[in-house]
Scaffold this active site. Structure first.
Site, PDB file in Angstrom:
ATOM      1  N   MET A   1      -2.502  -5.311   4.217  1.00 65.40           N
ATOM      2  CA  MET A   1      -2.012  -4.033   3.703  1.00 65.40           C
ATOM      3  C   MET A   1      -3.224  -3.204   3.326  1.00 65.40           C
ATOM      4  SD  MET A   1       1.162  -4.093   3.923  1.00 65.40           S
ATOM      5  CE  MET A   1       1.532  -5.326   5.155  1.00 65.40           C
ATOM      6  N   CYS A   2      -3.397  -2.091   3.972  1.00 63.64           N
ATOM      7  CA  CYS A   2      -4.749  -1.570   3.939  1.00 63.64           C
ATOM      8  C   CYS A   2      -4.821  -0.127   4.393  1.00 63.64           C
ATOM      9  CB  CYS A   2      -5.602  -2.372   4.907  1.00 63.64           C
ATOM     10  SG  CYS A   2      -5.345  -4.131   4.787  1.00 63.64           S
ATOM     11  N   GLY A   3      -6.062   0.375   4.367  1.00 58.32           N
ATOM     12  CA  GLY A   3      -6.362   1.669   4.953  1.00 58.32           C
ATOM     13  C   GLY A   3      -7.320   1.491   6.119  1.00 58.32           C
TER      14      GLY A   3
ATOM     15  N   ASP B   1       0.833  -1.204   0.000  1.00 62.30           N
ATOM     16  CA  ASP B   1       0.000   0.000   0.000  1.00 62.30           C
ATOM     17  C   ASP B   1       0.869   1.256   0.000  1.00 62.30           C
ATOM     18  OD1 ASP B   1       0.818  -0.610   2.569  1.00 62.30           O
ATOM     19  OD2 ASP B   1      -1.184  -0.744   3.409  1.00 62.30           O
TER      20      ASP B   1
END
Lengths: 442, 228, 309
Positions: C1-3, A209
């Site tokens: 894996m991120c927000g 990300d």
């Protein structure tokens, strides 16, 4: 009557064999792990265990030398304004100035250019020699960022963000001080002669990300011109490939465990990562699952030696391959002509791997000016170009025999495996059967 | 003075104008409004231009800056001024992680606090932080100066090479191979100059302590294995 | 894996805007997680009642007889509100078990996403903007909400693989990072009788908290235990009926930003997520410290309350 015990011959342990014993003694005597160059030396399932079927009655071969079999490949067609066009699907892998001498880097650049392909910088920045002599130069973006600068970023033809390498997925490392010469120290902003420690993660991002944002920055700095490659070591190829695509890569470079290194711990080289053979199909599967096969190009490296290896990698779904060790051998690494000098270093031609010590008799893996001067970059580049052209010709020979007018039309169904291991890893049937172990109905 | 409103203009249009790639650079002063945490604002600048950003920016503002003078009237996200070559970047507010990471030259001023890993792997940049810095700051710092007017977090200067660190407040802990060193005359002079360049008035160099590499990790020794 | 996004309101006047504010925060984090999105919203409680949120991949069929099923199992007071692939069944608090049995035996498969007095969880695969609009998150009111956008790393992109993960009644967790010992931990927790529905590392983190709280630890203590037992990289935002917590691993290299004003506490993986909040220009903004637990509770004294550091 007296009984005599028959003598039993001495028997050494299969577990504690001579190599294991020597390593224990070496560790005890020196207090440092074994660092060396090169790639995996143990035998792992490889392309040798695959065979092409060729054409006969059900398929028709192409006429060699007359009917075309194309070899060109374009890398970076997804987002970059200026993709890289290669005449042959064999590129030169990243090797640093520092690990290699100036003349060696020059030879690689000249040789790749003669053969119509690209070469790659390494962990140490871009030198004028290699930029000047490389028609197509890929600039590596590594955790250390040694010598990294925007001018060279713009002078590059593509940018390769290195997340890992096959010799040591997940590892940073340590380069011993012998090779940190004045020039190398200056390029890397390090004190001369120290043992250089390198980080395993990038200093300013972690994970896909964040990588997506890093790629945006690199594209903005270079005005979206350059293809962005992401290089990963052969660890979890399905996920790593999928995440590289999600993060925005134009090209994925996948380096299997046989991939070389200038200086890594032997324990890392031999015990971490997967063989190249086992990495390709999962990576291709990831690209296919995302609808990105051939749109995001896959470059495979780690143990590529011959045109057969090239053809096999492409048949399994790669778009191109990269050679490192083979390129060094082509320009003179481990050449028997230096045998007496290798003997003086306690080794023999073909086994010399103390590249980090900087005493390479062939003048390739050294910063010693006298040794480096032994390598004539012009002659060496000719040898490299010859080698690259020969293996391309070999791959074409095979592709024609399988009835293909482009190397990219090779497919897994052109292959069978000689061993169960290779059949399972390459996901092609065991020769003479329709059995792909572990992959029902694939 | 050209102004770019990022609520209506793309980052691409902004950077293209700053690089003079679309059409040659005519103006020397630029304004950016409504960045709202956008990434890659004013990256790769290579001319002596002035960029004033009004509002908070996201990742990598001013990345690889060469020659430009960039002021962020707001806070900055991760990696502000990463790999900067020259010029200057001033952040009026706070900065996130990795401020000035791998920077090779120029001056980065953060008037507020900087989060973790400020100056990580720095290679010649000068960083002056008005507030405090987070953990692992100047990790593997190779060259340049990190000046902290406030406090430093855990593991300051871990695995340090030749970067020089000056901290006025408390240091929570020093990283492996980082030690306090004597402030001598030339260090006073360097610090005084850095504080003045950064516009940090009222900070007296004699209030600072200096930290640098013990150089024990420069040559591998198995008895230092705890530090690796 | 991120927000990750989270918003915990202190000012009751903002409660009507909770859904609108968090929906915007979530959509802003699309780049960090385009695979799936989810949100836990803590709304109003009806005394004596609980809400059971269920999900189906074939809602038209599965929800057709849901009303009847709920009434049969939990009495005539049961109500069903359908929102796209999710349905919220509100029942008397003492009817949970009969309803659970009835749902398990339903002719069309249904998944229980959450149980709680105030919490409802909505999550699906797809872009955050689509997920938000399918469930009408923008019009929801409440006290606090926690959302997540996912970029799948190793486990599958499925509804159940989306976050938040429910960790017990009115409890949920979202995660950014990558755990490296979740397989061993999952085996250990299975032996303790905890069921798992995915191969997701974040579900293990959630289950770890559940197990600790089952042993009588409060959320803050359970989070502190997580620091010792979880390996790898993680930022967690967790919710309880009245509380909101944040935990970052000791390495703390994944992004995390927090903002606090007199009206709210907010969390975002990036500042962008916070940029639309009222009064953000003058908020106190900081990054959570490594290996520190932050926790706010509406039942406690007003303002923040750090349980451990």
């Amino acid at each position: 009557m007296t009984y005599h015990n028959p003598p039993t011959p001495p028997r050494k342990s299969a577990t504690f064999d001579d190599a294991a014993l020597a390593e224990i003694r070496r560790a005890a005597a020196t207090g440092i792990y074994d660092i060396r160059g090169g790639g995996t030396k143990r035998k792992v399932p490889h392309f040798d265990d695959l065979l092409f079927l060729g054409a006969s009655m059900s398929r028709y071969p192409l006429e060699g030398y007359r009917e075309r079999c194309d070899t060109a490949v374009t890398l970076g067609t997804r987002f970059a304004k200026k993709p890289i066009e290669l005449k042959i699907p064999v590129t030169i892998a990243g090797m640093s100035f520092g690990a290699l001498s100036g003349p060696a880097k020059e030879a690689l650049g000249r040789g790749a250019t003669l053969a119509g392909t690209s070469t790659t910088t390494g962990d140490g920045g871009m030198t004028n020699e290699e930029r000047g002599h490389s028609e197509l130069l890929v600039y590596q973006y590594l955790p250390s960022r040694y010598g990294m600068n925007p001018t060279d970023l713009r002078r590059a033809d593509a940018i390769e963000v290195v997340v890992g390498q096959g010799a040591k997925p997940g590892g940073g490392g340590m380069l011993l001080g012998q090779k940190i010469s004045d020039r190398v120290a200056e390029m890397r902003t390090l004190p001369k002669g120290i043992d250089q420690r390198s980080a395993c993660r990038h200093p300013d991002w972690t994970g896909p990300d964040d990588l997506e944002i890093k790629i945006l920055e690199l594209r903005e700095i270079t005005d979206w011109e350059k293809p962005i490659y992401i290089k990963v070591g052969g660890a979890r190829p399905y996920y790593d490939t999928a995440l590289a695509v999600k993060a925005g890569a134009d090209v994925v470079v996948l380096d299997g465990m046989q991939g070389g290194t200038a200086a890594s711990q032997d324990v890392f080289i031999e015990h971490v990562g997967q063989p190249t053979l086992a990495c390709i199909r999962p990576a291709v599967q990831a690209l296919q699952d995302l609808g990105m096969h051939r749109k995001v190009q896959l470059v495979v490296s780690g143990g590529i030696r011959s045109g057969a290896d090239v053809a096999k990698a492409l048949a399994l779904g790669a778009d191109a391959v990269s050679v490192g060790t083979a390129a060094l051998v082509a320009i003179g690494d481990n050449d028997p002509r230096w045998e007496s000098e290798y003997n003086a270093l306690g080794t023999t031609a073909g086994a010399y791997d103390d590249w980090h010590e900087g005493k390479d008799p062939a003048g390739i893996t050294t910063q010693d000016p006298a040794l480096a001067a032994r390598l004539d970059p012009i002659a060496a580049s000719r040898r490299l170009a010859n080698y690259l052209k020969v293996i391309t010709l070999e791959a074409q020979t095979i592709a024609r025999a399988c009835g293909h007018n482009h190397l990219h039309n090779l497919e897994p169904e052109d292959l069978v495996a000689l061993t169960i291991e290779a059949a399972a890893m390459a996901r092609v049937p065991l020769a003479g059967t329709d059995w792909i172990p572990g992959h029902k109905g694939l | 003075m050209p102004a770019f409103d990022l609520s209506t203009t793309s980052i691409r249009a902004l950077n293209e104008a700053l690089h003079g790639t679309g059409e040659p650079l005519k103006d020397r002063r630029f304004e950016v409004r409504n960045p709202r945490g956008s990434h890659a604002v004013a990256v790769g600048c290579r001319d002596q231009i002035t960029v004033a950003v009004h509002g908070p920016v996201g990742y990598y503002c001013g990345g690889m800056n060469a020659a430009a003078t960039i002021t962020v009237h707001g806070s900055a996200g991760p990696g502000v001024g990463e790999n900067m070559m020259s010029g200057s970047i001033v952040v009026e507010g706070d900065a996130s992680q990795y401020a000035g990471a791998t920077g090779r030259g120029g001056l980065l001023v953060i008037k507020g606090n900087a989060a973790s890993r400020c100056g990580i792997s720095m290679k010649g940049i000068d960083i002056v932080v008005g507030g405090s810095v987070g953990h692992m700051s100047a990790f593997m710092g190779q060259s340049g100066h990190l000046v902290v007017l406030g406090d430093a977090g855990d593991a300051l200067g871990d695995s340090l090479y030749e970067a020089q660190l000056f901290v006025r407040g408390k240091v929570k802990s020093l990283g492996a191979d980082c030690i306090e060193k004597e402030m001598r005359g030339k260090h006073h002079a360097t610090l005084e100059q850095l504080l003045s360049k950064a516009g940090m008035r009222g900070a007296d160099p004699s209030q600072f302590r200096r930290y640098g590499s013990a150089r024990k990790l420069y040559t591998f020794n198995i008895d230092n294995a705890d530090a690796y | 894996m991120c927000g990750i996004v989270g918003l915990f309101l202190k000012d009751r006047k903002l409660e009507g805007e909770l859904g609108a504010l968090t929906a915007e925060m979530l959509v802003t984090m699309t780049d960090r997680g385009p695979d799936s999105a989810g949100i836990a919203v803590y709304g109003a409680a009806i005394p004596g009642f609980v809400k059971v949120t269920v999900q189906s991949d074939m809602p038209a069929r599965a929800f057709a007889a849901l009303d009847a099923l709920a009434r049969t199992a939990a009495g005539d007071a049961a109500t069903v509100t359908i929102k796209d692939s999710h349905a919220v069944i509100t029942i008397a608090a003492d009817r949970i078990e009969p309803l659970r049995v009835a749902l398990t035996g339903a002719p069309e498969p249904l998944r229980i996403m959450s149980v709680g007095e105030t919490m409802e969880i909505y999550k699906e695969t797809g872009l955050p903007k689509d997920v938000v609009s399918r469930f009408g998150i923008g019009t929801m009111a409440g006290t606090h909400a926690i959302g997540h956008t996912r970029m799948a790393t190793e486990s599958a992109v499925t509804t159940l693989g989306a976050h938040p993960f429910s960790t017990g009644a009115d409890q949920c967790l979202v995660h950014n990072g990558s755990l490296s010992n979740h397989n061993n931990l999952r085996r250990e927790l299975r032996r303790l009788g905890i069921a798992f529905e995915t191969e997701n590392d974040s579900e293990v983190a959630a289950a770890h908290l559940t197990a600790r709280m089952r042993d009588g630890r409060n959320l803050g203590e359970a989070l502190t235990d997580a620091l010792g037992n979880l390996d790898g990289f993680f930022t967690f935002v967790v919710g309880t009926r009245t509380g909101f917590g944040v935990l970052r691993d000791p390495i703390a290299c994944k992004p995390a930003v927090m903002a606090e004003t007199s009206r709210y506490v907010a969390f975002g993986s990036e500042y962008r997520a916070l940029s639309g909040l009222p009064g953000i220009e003058t908020a106190r903004i900081w990054e959570p410290e490594p290996a520190a637990v932050y926790f706010w509770d509406r039942d406690g004294s007003t303002g923040d309350k750090m349980l451990a550091a």
